[in-house]
Design a protein around this motif. Structure first.
Motif, mmCIF file in Angstrom:
data_model
loop_
_atom_site.group_PDB
_atom_site.id
_atom_site.type_symbol
_atom_site.label_atom_id
_atom_site.label_comp_id
_atom_site.label_asym_id
_atom_site.label_seq_id
_atom_site.Cartn_x
_atom_site.Cartn_y
_atom_site.Cartn_z
ATOM 1 N N SER A 5 0.820 -1.208 0.000
ATOM 2 C CA SER A 5 0.000 0.000 0.000
ATOM 3 C C SER A 5 0.856 1.261 0.000
ATOM 4 C CB SER A 5 -0.926 0.005 1.217
ATOM 5 O OG SER A 5 -1.773 -1.122 1.205
ATOM 6 N N ALA A 6 0.238 2.357 -0.474
ATOM 7 C CA ALA A 6 0.848 3.694 -0.431
ATOM 8 C C ALA A 6 2.201 3.747 -1.123
ATOM 9 C CB ALA A 6 0.979 4.165 1.026
ATOM 10 N N ASN A 7 2.285 3.156 -2.311
ATOM 11 C CA ASN A 7 3.483 3.252 -3.137
ATOM 12 C C ASN A 7 3.139 3.944 -4.453
ATOM 13 O OD1 ASN A 7 5.848 1.862 -1.735
ATOM 14 N ND2 ASN A 7 4.242 0.328 -1.465
ATOM 15 N N GLN A 8 3.879 3.689 -5.504
ATOM 16 C CA GLN A 8 3.653 4.342 -6.792
ATOM 17 C C GLN A 8 3.516 3.306 -7.910
ATOM 18 O OE1 GLN A 8 6.837 7.207 -7.277
ATOM 19 N NE2 GLN A 8 6.605 7.969 -5.192
ATOM 20 N N ILE A 9 2.849 2.219 -7.612
ATOM 21 C CA ILE A 9 2.704 1.118 -8.560
ATOM 22 C C ILE A 9 1.547 1.405 -9.512
ATOM 23 C CG2 ILE A 9 2.236 -1.351 -8.775
ATOM 24 C CD1 ILE A 9 3.364 -1.632 -5.895
ATOM 25 N N SER A 10 1.817 1.331 -10.801
ATOM 26 C CA SER A 10 0.766 1.569 -11.801
ATOM 27 C C SER A 10 0.356 0.282 -12.514
ATOM 28 C CB SER A 10 1.228 2.606 -12.833
ATOM 29 O OG SER A 10 2.412 2.176 -13.475
ATOM 30 N N ARG A 11 1.283 -0.680 -12.615
ATOM 31 C CA ARG A 11 0.980 -1.960 -13.250
ATOM 32 C C ARG A 11 1.615 -3.100 -12.452
ATOM 33 N NH1 ARG A 11 -0.956 -2.485 -18.485
ATOM 34 N NH2 ARG A 11 -1.449 -0.547 -19.541
ATOM 35 N N ILE A 12 0.945 -4.242 -12.434
ATOM 36 C CA ILE A 12 1.460 -5.420 -11.728
ATOM 37 C C ILE A 12 1.489 -6.590 -12.693
ATOM 38 C CG2 ILE A 12 1.299 -6.804 -9.629
ATOM 39 C CD1 ILE A 12 -1.159 -4.061 -10.015
ATOM 40 N N ASN A 56 -2.267 3.323 -4.571
ATOM 41 C CA ASN A 56 -1.253 3.292 -5.611
ATOM 42 C C ASN A 56 -1.794 4.026 -6.840
ATOM 43 O OD1 ASN A 56 1.375 1.605 -5.061
ATOM 44 N ND2 ASN A 56 -0.251 0.516 -3.978
ATOM 45 N N ALA A 57 -1.276 3.691 -8.007
ATOM 46 C CA ALA A 57 -1.724 4.355 -9.237
ATOM 47 C C ALA A 57 -2.146 3.322 -10.280
ATOM 48 C CB ALA A 57 -0.606 5.249 -9.776
ATOM 49 N N VAL A 58 -2.723 2.219 -9.817
ATOM 50 C CA VAL A 58 -3.135 1.141 -10.721
ATOM 51 C C VAL A 58 -4.322 1.607 -11.561
ATOM 52 C CG1 VAL A 58 -3.934 -1.230 -10.892
ATOM 53 C CG2 VAL A 58 -2.330 -0.580 -9.082
ATOM 54 N N ALA A 59 -4.159 1.585 -12.892
ATOM 55 C CA ALA A 59 -5.218 2.029 -13.802
ATOM 56 C C ALA A 59 -5.685 0.914 -14.728
ATOM 57 C CB ALA A 59 -4.744 3.229 -14.624
ATOM 58 N N ASP A 60 -4.963 -0.215 -14.745
ATOM 59 C CA ASP A 60 -5.297 -1.301 -15.667
ATOM 60 C C ASP A 60 -4.994 -2.639 -14.995
ATOM 61 O OD1 ASP A 60 -5.629 -3.081 -17.787
ATOM 62 O OD2 ASP A 60 -4.854 -1.654 -19.249
ATOM 63 N N LEU A 61 -5.936 -3.573 -15.079
ATOM 64 C CA LEU A 61 -5.782 -4.879 -14.439
ATOM 65 C C LEU A 61 -5.357 -5.977 -15.409
ATOM 66 C CD1 LEU A 61 -8.959 -4.866 -12.157
ATOM 67 C CD2 LEU A 61 -6.609 -4.334 -11.500
ATOM 68 N N GLY A 109 -8.303 -0.485 -3.413
ATOM 69 C CA GLY A 109 -8.893 0.796 -3.062
ATOM 70 C C GLY A 109 -7.942 1.955 -3.305
ATOM 71 N N TYR A 110 -8.519 3.143 -3.595
ATOM 72 C CA TYR A 110 -7.744 4.365 -3.803
ATOM 73 C C TYR A 110 -6.719 4.209 -4.925
ATOM 74 C CZ TYR A 110 -9.743 6.136 0.555
ATOM 75 O OH TYR A 110 -10.609 6.563 1.529
ATOM 76 N N ASN A 111 -7.189 3.726 -6.074
ATOM 77 C CA ASN A 111 -6.350 3.651 -7.260
ATOM 78 C C ASN A 111 -6.997 4.451 -8.386
ATOM 79 O OD1 ASN A 111 -3.793 1.752 -7.206
ATOM 80 N ND2 ASN A 111 -5.285 0.814 -5.826
ATOM 81 N N SER A 121 -12.799 0.359 -3.458
ATOM 82 C CA SER A 121 -13.250 1.676 -3.012
ATOM 83 C C SER A 121 -12.428 2.807 -3.613
ATOM 84 C CB SER A 121 -13.191 1.751 -1.486
ATOM 85 O OG SER A 121 -11.858 1.555 -1.024
ATOM 86 N N PHE A 122 -13.096 3.948 -3.793
ATOM 87 C CA PHE A 122 -12.457 5.186 -4.233
ATOM 88 C C PHE A 122 -11.652 5.012 -5.520
ATOM 89 C CE2 PHE A 122 -13.487 5.753 0.182
ATOM 90 C CZ PHE A 122 -14.039 7.032 0.213
ATOM 91 N N ASN A 123 -12.320 4.415 -6.511
ATOM 92 C CA ASN A 123 -11.816 4.401 -7.880
ATOM 93 C C ASN A 123 -12.812 5.186 -8.733
ATOM 94 O OD1 ASN A 123 -9.275 2.511 -8.370
ATOM 95 N ND2 ASN A 123 -10.474 1.562 -6.746
ATOM 96 N N ASN A 124 -13.002 4.794 -9.977
ATOM 97 C CA ASN A 124 -13.937 5.531 -10.832
ATOM 98 C C ASN A 124 -14.862 4.580 -11.577
ATOM 99 O OD1 ASN A 124 -15.016 7.931 -11.790
ATOM 100 N ND2 ASN A 124 -13.709 7.972 -13.592
ATOM 101 N N PHE A 125 -15.445 3.628 -10.843
ATOM 102 C CA PHE A 125 -16.422 2.723 -11.434
ATOM 103 C C PHE A 125 -17.776 3.431 -11.513
ATOM 104 C CE2 PHE A 125 -13.207 -0.260 -9.925
ATOM 105 C CZ PHE A 125 -13.101 -1.115 -11.019
#
Length: 320
Positions: A130-137, A154-159, A176-178, A203-207
């Motif tokens: 949590s609370a890092n700068q990860i955008s992709r895994i 984090n900054a995950v925008a794509d699964l 949550g919070y991505n 939680s706290f995404n943009n669905f």
């Protein structure tokens, strides 16, 4: 990377430094016995000068007044590693240490990449990033033994990369919070990717598409805990009732237990999708604004004067 953060963390724990490790404080005889697997830790023998018993070393780790004690907020995994480094130091030497890890917590360390070095942790069951700068895994870099994966803040925008080869036994997924947007990401939230998922935090995404998201989540037969608060779809008036009736096996929604009377109250709502319109109206009422002159008072003062009338106007902006 996660591996770099892990190496730094292990160095901070000082697993090879007093009172841990195989230093002179252990003694050559006990050190040899440990390496041979016959540690005489339970024997009550007089310790030679300069050497310490395992009990004494353990006390230095547990005593809160000891300079070698870990802070109270340290993770149970860190405490366990320090204890292993005293009682069985050979297990934390070199690559052997990776077999000890069952849980790994790296929070707020600026990690951007989940690299393949994680595969060394062959027994890892819980990974908290949590609370890092990860955008992709990349799922290929995750141990197959994982049961808990926490990626909040984090900054995950794509699964897509995460769902290429996800850990098959995963039971909790925290996103949550991505920066996940629906409905493009809804298709990755099905039983095809997460057959054993029990808990899901989005939680706290943009669905935004409630009906589309529910149609995908309904395939997760083992799902019992779901968090969707903070998404635009949560503004829909029938949001909670529609979810409660649509996902009959849910036990907790948005951290609130679903009681039998609530399920009875919303019975049949899932068969009325027209009530779950993807729109909502928000009414904002301004009671008082401080810190700016009152235009009406100023205009009264200037009404009888011969000077030019000054008009004041203000713009109030709301950001959701």
């Amino acid at each position: 990377s996660v591996s770099a953060a892990l190496r730094e963390h292990l160095q901070h724990l000082g697993l090879q430094d007093f009172p841990c490790g195989l230093g002179s404080w252990v003694g050559s005889q006990r050190g040899l016995a440990i390496e041979c697997g016959t540690d005489p830790a339970g024997q009550e023998e007089a310790m030679p000068l300069g050497e310490e018993s395992p009990e004494t070393l353990m006390e230095l780790l547990s005593d809160p007044h000891s300079p070698w004690a870990l802070p109270p907020d340290c993770s149970p995994q860190d405490q366990h590693l320090r204890e292993v480094a005293v009682l069985a130091p050979e297990q934390v030497c070199g690559s052997h240490i990776f077999k000890v890890f069952r849980s790994l917590r790296i929070v707020g360390k600026g990690v951007q990449e989940v690299d393949e070095g994680l595969l060394q942790l062959q027994q890892l069951q819980e990974l908290i990033l949590s609370a890092n700068q990860i955008s992709r895994i990349t799922s290929a870099n995750l141990p197959r033994t994982l049961k808990v994966l926490e990626l909040c803040y984090n900054a995950v925008a794509d699964l897509e990369d995460l769902c290429t080869q996800p850990p098959p036994e995963l039971q909790h997924l925290g996103l949550g919070y991505n920066k996940l947007y629906g409905p493009s990401q809804d298709r990755y939230l099905t039983v095809d990717f997460w057959p054993n998922l029990v808990s899901l935090d989005l939680s706290f995404n943009n669905f935004t598409d409630l009906l589309g998201l529910v149609s995908q989540l309904s395939s997760l037969q083992k799902l019992r805990i779901l968090v969707l608060q903070g998404n635009p779809l949560a503004l829909i008036p029938t949001y909670r009732g529609f979810l409660v009736d649509s996902l009959s096996k849910l036990s907790i929604l948005d951290d609130i237990h679903i009681e039998p009377d609530e399920r009875h109250q919303f019975h049949g709502l899932a068969r009325q999708p027209e009530l779950s319109r993807s729109q909502a109206r928000v009414v904002v009422s301004v009671g008082e604004i401080k810190g700016v002159p009152d235009p009406s008072v100023q205009q009264l003062l200037e009404a009888d004067s011969k000077t030019p009338v000054i008009t004041y106007s203000y713009c109030v902006t709301y950001e959701f």
